[in-house]
Design a protein around this motif. Structure first.
Motif, PDB file in Angstrom:
ATOM      1  N   ASN A 578      31.192  45.709  25.660  1.00 44.91           N
ATOM      2  CA  ASN A 578      31.150  44.920  26.888  1.00 44.91           C
ATOM      3  C   ASN A 578      30.967  43.446  26.539  1.00 44.91           C
ATOM      4  O   ASN A 578      30.480  43.113  25.456  1.00 44.91           O
ATOM      5  CB  ASN A 578      30.001  45.374  27.789  1.00 44.91           C
ATOM      6  CG  ASN A 578      30.266  46.702  28.480  1.00 44.91           C
ATOM      7  OD1 ASN A 578      29.530  47.104  29.349  1.00 44.91           O
ATOM      8  ND2 ASN A 578      31.316  47.419  28.091  1.00 44.91           N
ATOM      9  N   GLN A 579      31.336  42.585  27.484  1.00 43.64           N
ATOM     10  CA  GLN A 579      31.240  41.138  27.251  1.00 43.64           C
ATOM     11  C   GLN A 579      30.648  40.460  28.480  1.00 43.64           C
ATOM     12  O   GLN A 579      31.109  40.684  29.607  1.00 43.64           O
ATOM     13  CB  GLN A 579      32.627  40.559  26.944  1.00 43.64           C
ATOM     14  CG  GLN A 579      32.645  39.055  26.764  1.00 43.64           C
ATOM     15  CD  GLN A 579      34.056  38.509  26.590  1.00 43.64           C
ATOM     16  OE1 GLN A 579      35.000  39.263  26.407  1.00 43.64           O
ATOM     17  NE2 GLN A 579      34.193  37.197  26.652  1.00 43.64           N
ATOM     18  N   VAL A 622      20.523  40.857  40.162  1.00 40.05           N
ATOM     19  CA  VAL A 622      21.684  40.712  39.271  1.00 40.05           C
ATOM     20  C   VAL A 622      21.397  39.628  38.246  1.00 40.05           C
ATOM     21  O   VAL A 622      21.169  38.461  38.602  1.00 40.05           O
ATOM     22  CB  VAL A 622      22.956  40.369  40.067  1.00 40.05           C
ATOM     23  CG1 VAL A 622      24.137  40.183  39.118  1.00 40.05           C
ATOM     24  CG2 VAL A 622      23.257  41.450  41.090  1.00 40.05           C
ATOM     25  N   ASN A 623      21.361  40.021  36.970  1.00 41.74           N
ATOM     26  CA  ASN A 623      21.087  39.047  35.915  1.00 41.74           C
ATOM     27  C   ASN A 623      22.323  38.654  35.112  1.00 41.74           C
ATOM     28  O   ASN A 623      22.333  37.654  34.416  1.00 41.74           O
ATOM     29  CB  ASN A 623      20.007  39.565  34.962  1.00 41.74           C
ATOM     30  CG  ASN A 623      20.394  40.900  34.311  1.00 41.74           C
ATOM     31  OD1 ASN A 623      21.555  41.283  34.299  1.00 41.74           O
ATOM     32  ND2 ASN A 623      19.401  41.605  33.788  1.00 41.74           N
ATOM     33  N   SER A 624      23.398  39.465  35.207  1.00 43.38           N
ATOM     34  CA  SER A 624      24.617  39.140  34.449  1.00 43.38           C
ATOM     35  C   SER A 624      25.813  39.879  35.044  1.00 43.38           C
ATOM     36  O   SER A 624      25.661  40.883  35.740  1.00 43.38           O
ATOM     37  CB  SER A 624      24.453  39.512  32.961  1.00 43.38           C
ATOM     38  OG  SER A 624      24.238  40.901  32.812  1.00 43.38           O
ATOM     39  N   ILE A 625      26.982  39.333  34.741  1.00 47.18           N
ATOM     40  CA  ILE A 625      28.267  39.956  35.121  1.00 47.18           C
ATOM     41  C   ILE A 625      28.988  40.284  33.828  1.00 47.18           C
ATOM     42  O   ILE A 625      29.136  39.424  32.955  1.00 47.18           O
ATOM     43  CB  ILE A 625      29.131  39.009  35.976  1.00 47.18           C
ATOM     44  CG1 ILE A 625      28.333  38.502  37.184  1.00 47.18           C
ATOM     45  CG2 ILE A 625      30.399  39.710  36.418  1.00 47.18           C
ATOM     46  CD1 ILE A 625      27.977  39.551  38.192  1.00 47.18           C
ATOM     47  N   ARG A 626      29.449  41.555  33.695  1.00 45.60           N
ATOM     48  CA  ARG A 626      30.064  42.024  32.450  1.00 45.60           C
ATOM     49  C   ARG A 626      31.552  42.308  32.633  1.00 45.60           C
ATOM     50  O   ARG A 626      31.991  42.775  33.683  1.00 45.60           O
ATOM     51  CB  ARG A 626      29.417  43.337  31.975  1.00 45.60           C
ATOM     52  CG  ARG A 626      28.021  43.220  31.453  1.00 45.60           C
ATOM     53  CD  ARG A 626      27.448  44.604  31.192  1.00 45.60           C
ATOM     54  NE  ARG A 626      27.285  45.345  32.433  1.00 45.60           N
ATOM     55  CZ  ARG A 626      27.987  46.419  32.769  1.00 45.60           C
ATOM     56  NH1 ARG A 626      28.898  46.905  31.945  1.00 45.60           N
ATOM     57  NH2 ARG A 626      27.773  47.021  33.921  1.00 45.60           N
ATOM     58  N   LEU A 627      32.304  42.031  31.568  1.00 46.57           N
ATOM     59  CA  LEU A 627      33.711  42.409  31.517  1.00 46.57           C
ATOM     60  C   LEU A 627      33.789  43.765  30.837  1.00 46.57           C
ATOM     61  O   LEU A 627      33.322  43.950  29.709  1.00 46.57           O
ATOM     62  CB  LEU A 627      34.511  41.368  30.728  1.00 46.57           C
ATOM     63  CG  LEU A 627      36.029  41.471  30.794  1.00 46.57           C
ATOM     64  CD1 LEU A 627      36.525  41.267  32.221  1.00 46.57           C
ATOM     65  CD2 LEU A 627      36.665  40.446  29.872  1.00 46.57           C
ATOM     66  N   VAL A 628      34.390  44.758  31.521  1.00 45.36           N
ATOM     67  CA  VAL A 628      34.445  46.133  31.035  1.00 45.36           C
ATOM     68  C   VAL A 628      35.899  46.565  30.924  1.00 45.36           C
ATOM     69  O   VAL A 628      36.690  46.338  31.844  1.00 45.36           O
ATOM     70  CB  VAL A 628      33.680  47.095  31.974  1.00 45.36           C
ATOM     71  CG1 VAL A 628      33.828  48.540  31.512  1.00 45.36           C
ATOM     72  CG2 VAL A 628      32.208  46.709  32.045  1.00 45.36           C
ATOM     73  N   GLU A 629      36.264  47.160  29.802  1.00 48.37           N
ATOM     74  CA  GLU A 629      37.599  47.738  29.609  1.00 48.37           C
ATOM     75  C   GLU A 629      37.485  49.237  29.866  1.00 48.37           C
ATOM     76  O   GLU A 629      36.979  49.999  29.042  1.00 48.37           O
ATOM     77  CB  GLU A 629      38.098  47.466  28.187  1.00 48.37           C
ATOM     78  CG  GLU A 629      39.424  48.127  27.850  1.00 48.37           C
ATOM     79  CD  GLU A 629      40.496  47.814  28.864  1.00 48.37           C
ATOM     80  OE1 GLU A 629      40.810  48.717  29.687  1.00 48.37           O
ATOM     81  OE2 GLU A 629      41.004  46.685  28.862  1.00 48.37           O
TER      82      GLU A 629
END
Length: 816
Positions: A578-579, A622-629
């Motif tokens: 994840n990023q 909400v502490n972060s937003i993640r990029l998920v493949e």
């Protein structure tokens, strides 16, 4: 060469035989054969790609519906309403019902939680159900029968004929489920399945008020009747439709491949059309004296139309036959790498590819050939003795452009992807032409040798001509690069999405006391694995204390993540696959949200989200937003919490790992050692997707090769026409005393500079166009291609100089 008497005879009393013979001679000994090649290329590419798309769409539809077990499925949390059944019967649709519920099964020594599917006798309506017993294979479930998934035989320690209790009833094991059409690739909701008949539901007593039961109605029939059913039914909360467009793990892969096919087709047509237009313009310039002579000898415009029409009719007929023949073979070549994944027999392509290819070629040829020929027919007779370079250009001929423009509007419609591509290409080409002229102007201010000075003077003599030549050469190289770079980026994305070492087995429902031992056993056998993830199911119920479910009146309009329970996990660290794109990872009082869901629901950093797990409410910030493949077959989650938020909730554990084909015994041993752990073996599916990726990659490579050929044909045409126009100028230079060496150096310098500029600008243009297409069209991360900045300019110079070397020798030959 036909003499004057022949011309008078043809002009005064036209004879069809002589006209045909002359047209045939003109076709092959004139300048029209490159036009035939361009038309042939257009027809062949359009035919091949249209045929392949027709087949793939039919296959995708059939396979998608086979996975659904029907043409259309209604999923409901409540029993299917009689009104819906009556509506389906009125429309003449075939209907089959199914009820699903989870329950415990008991053998004499073991017990196991299973997913019971109660089906009617005509299930499935699509696809194939294979049931294996000692008596042979079956494909339908009968009342009183019980069919088990293969792993249940070891989990329950039973064999065919043994009795298994399901709720209040006991059934004898009829055999195993060898193959069922409905596939689920969700590792979190996978339980071993059993099949019973629909009539046996009541005897189980397993369906109780408040229990989790899913009802399904399967429909089969024509598309128009299915659409009428959907329009005539108002969905209730908890209901949704399933179709082939909403199912399938490889749908995005196929859709992107189809986008690439369509885009490459457009680019190939553009390059072939440019070749067609340039060749026709050159043909016009070489036939001015011939037409003027025939007019001076009394030939009417009507007769000239007959003469040219005969040539065009033969040309189009030859191109159609050759193009369809080549296209047929090209479609087979494109399909060859996909042989293992395409069904046998293949779906028929029908007549649409033939009609589409001929129609596209005709629409391209009408303005491409027509405008030049209309101008040719308006050549004044006086051009026999005096060149009339600026005779009036008939504006009525440009009205022919309305045909392809209207067709493009109808064909593309609201396809923003195609319009964005065409608009981007037009803007980039204009900017590059202006840039090229500016660079040439700067170079002319420098001090160079006599040959290079003359070359730069020749290039900069006419800014309009120089801009047009640079734009034409740059566009051909740029389109060629766009085709190849898009292919490269797509393949890189697919390889990243599903690498060769991707996990192919999921172990779920691992109890907390088993977790460490299970991971230790995997490590002892050197099995590549993921980290362990605690998993618990729950729902998102509110965002900033606003009810997440109450804002949308229509349940079908709600986001898919709000219509069902989701899988939650918690971790101290960010998963390596994840990023973070917004915020930062924290370890207390927070939740990280998947970027796509955050965008769809309008969730931002700092928002307070409320959840419910097993009727226990809790909230997190909400502490972060993640990029998920989602396609990489690794454990992925919409929400990942900090441990303090959920650590006290009961959860099971999940781990994914990779098992090779020769490690079947290890999988079986894990099943025996940990009977309560569910193993989801995705090796067959993963291998299938990997094979499809490889084969689609081969097909795209073949298609990119076709694009390269069309680009090279355009470059060759540009150089050949440009050098042929220089023939008179070269003769003048020699007459004025210029040596062959000086002329050669000048020509080499001129075209070398143009090739270098075109190569560099083509790379810049290709990078810009591909970046836009990748970001907004294919929705992939933008990548730059530094090696292309070296390869394409060098290749352009080498290709141009190699062609010039051959052509220049021919131009200088008469002067020896």
């Amino acid at each position: 060469m036909i003499g004057n008497s022949g011309i008078r005879q043809a002009a005064g009393q036209p004879r069809q035989g002589l006209l045909l013979k002359w047209s045939w001679r003109e076709l092959w000994h004139g300048q029209l054969w490159p036009v035939a090649v361009a038309l042939t290329l257009i027809i062949a590419c359009v035919f091949a790609l249209a045929a392949l798309v027709v087949r793939v769409e039919k296959i995708m539809t059939d396979q998608g519906r086979s996975v659904l077990a029907a043409d259309l499925v209604l999923v409901s949390g409540n029993p299917i309403a009689p009104s819906l059944i009556s509506k389906a019967e009125e429309l003449g649709l075939t209907l089959s019902q199914q009820t699903r519920f989870g329950t415990m099964t008991f053998s004499e020594d073991q017990m196991q939680l299973v997913s019971v599917k109660a089906v009617e006798g005509d299930f499935p309506l699509r696809g194939e159900l294979v049931l294996q017993s000692l008596q042979g294979k079956r494909n339908r479930v009968q009342p009183g029968e019980l069919w088990l998934a293969e792993r249940l035989f070891s989990l329950l320690e039973v064999k065919q004929g043994d009795v298994v209790a399901i709720g209040d009833t006991e059934l004898k094991v009829s055999g195993k489920i060898e193959q069922e059409p409905e596939l689920s690739f969700n590792p979190f909701s996978q339980m071993p399945a059993v099949l019973i008949h629909y009539d046996d539901i009541a005897s189980t007593g397993a369906i109780q008020p408040g229990g989790r039961v899913q009802y399904r109605a399967y429909f089969a029939g024509s598309d128009d009747k299915l659409a009428a059913l959907q329009q005539g039914i108002e969905l209730q909360p908890g209901q949704r439709w399933l179709s082939e467009t909403t199912q399938g793990r490889t749908g995005e892969l196929i859709e992107r491949a189809r986008q690439y096919l369509s885009l490459t087709l457009i680019l190939v047509i553009m390059m072939a059309t440019a070749t067609l237009v340039l060749t026709c313009q050159h043909y016009t310039s070489t036939r001015i004296e011939t037409v003027a002579m025939m007019k001076s000898l009394g030939a009417s415009k009507r007769w000239l139309w007959q003469w040219l029409s005969g040539q065009l009719a033969m040309l189009f007929s030859l191109a159609a036959v050759a193009g369809v023949s080549i296209g047929w073979g090209l479609e087979a070549l494109l399909r060859l790498p996909l042989a293992d994944v395409l069904p046998d027999p293949l779906p028929a392509m029908g007549f649409s590819p033939l009609l589409i290819s001929l129609l596209v070629a005709l629409l391209v040829a009408v303005p491409g050939v027509g405008i030049s020929l209309i101008r040719l027919l308006d050549t004044p007779a006086i051009s026999v003795i005096q060149q009339q370079a600026d005779w009036p250009k008939p504006r009525k001929g440009y009205g022919l452009l309305l045909f392809p423009v209207a067709a493009a509007l109808i064909w593309f419609g609201d396809n923003k992807f195609m319009w964005m591509t065409l608009a981007g290409l037009a803007v980039v080409l204009l900017l590059l032409a202006i840039l090229g002229v500016a660079v040439v102007s700067l170079l002319r201010k420098g001090k160079w040798g006599p040959a290079m000075t003359l070359a730069l003077s020749r290039i900069g003599r006419s800014r309009l001509t120089t801009g047009a030549q640079l734009a034409a050469l740059t566009s051909s190289l740029m389109l060629l690069a766009v085709i190849w770079l898009l292919r490269t980026d797509l393949l890189a994305d697919w390889q990243h999405t599903l690498p060769v070492d991707a996990p192919n087995v999921f172990a779920i429902n691992i109890s907390p006391d088993q977790q460490q031992r299970y991971l230790a056993d995997l490590d002892k056998n050197r099995v590549p694995r993921s980290e362990g993830y605690p998993v618990i199911r729950g729902r998102l119920v509110a965002v900033n204390n606003s009810d997440a479910l109450g804002e949308e009146q229509d349940p079908q309009q709600r986001d898919e993540a709000l219509r069902r329970e989701l899988n939650f996990t918690w971790r101290d660290t960010l998963p390596v696959h994840n990023q973070i794109v917004e915020g930062e990872w924290t370890t207390t009082s927070g939740v990280s949200v998947e970027a796509g869901l955050a965008e769809r629901l309008g969730i931002s950093l700092g928002d307070e989200l409320s959840f419910n797990v097993n009727s226990q409410p809790f909230s997190a910030t909400v502490n972060s937003i993640r990029l998920v493949e989602w396609r990489n077959m690794r454990p992925n989650f919409y929400f990942i919490f900090t441990p303090d938020v959920m650590a006290n909730l009961p959860a099971t554990w999940l781990v994914s790992f990779r098992i090779e084909q020769d490690q079947n015994e290890l999988v079986n041993q894990l099943g025996r050692d940990y009977p309560t752990v569910s193993l989801l073996d995705l090796r067959t599916m993963a291998s299938r997707i990997q094979l499809m990726l490889q084969q689609v990659s081969l097909s795209l490579s073949v298609l990119a090769g076709v694009g390269v050929v069309s680009g090279l044909l355009l470059v060759m045409t540009l150089l050949r026409l440009s050098l042929s126009q220089r023939q008179q100028e070269i003769k003048l230079y020699r007459t004025l005393g210029a040596s062959k060496k000086r002329i050669s150096a000048t020509v080499w310098g001129e075209y070398g500079i143009m090739a270098l500029l075109a190569g560099i600008m083509a790379v810049a243009g290709a990078e810009a166009v591909v970046a836009a297409l990748v970001k907004w069209g294919f929705e992939l991360p933008v990548q730059w291609h530094p090696t292309l900045w070296l390869i394409l300019p060098v290749a352009a110079i080498g290709m141009v100089l190699m062609m010039i070397s051959t052509m220049l020798r021919q131009l200088l030959q008469p002067l020896r």
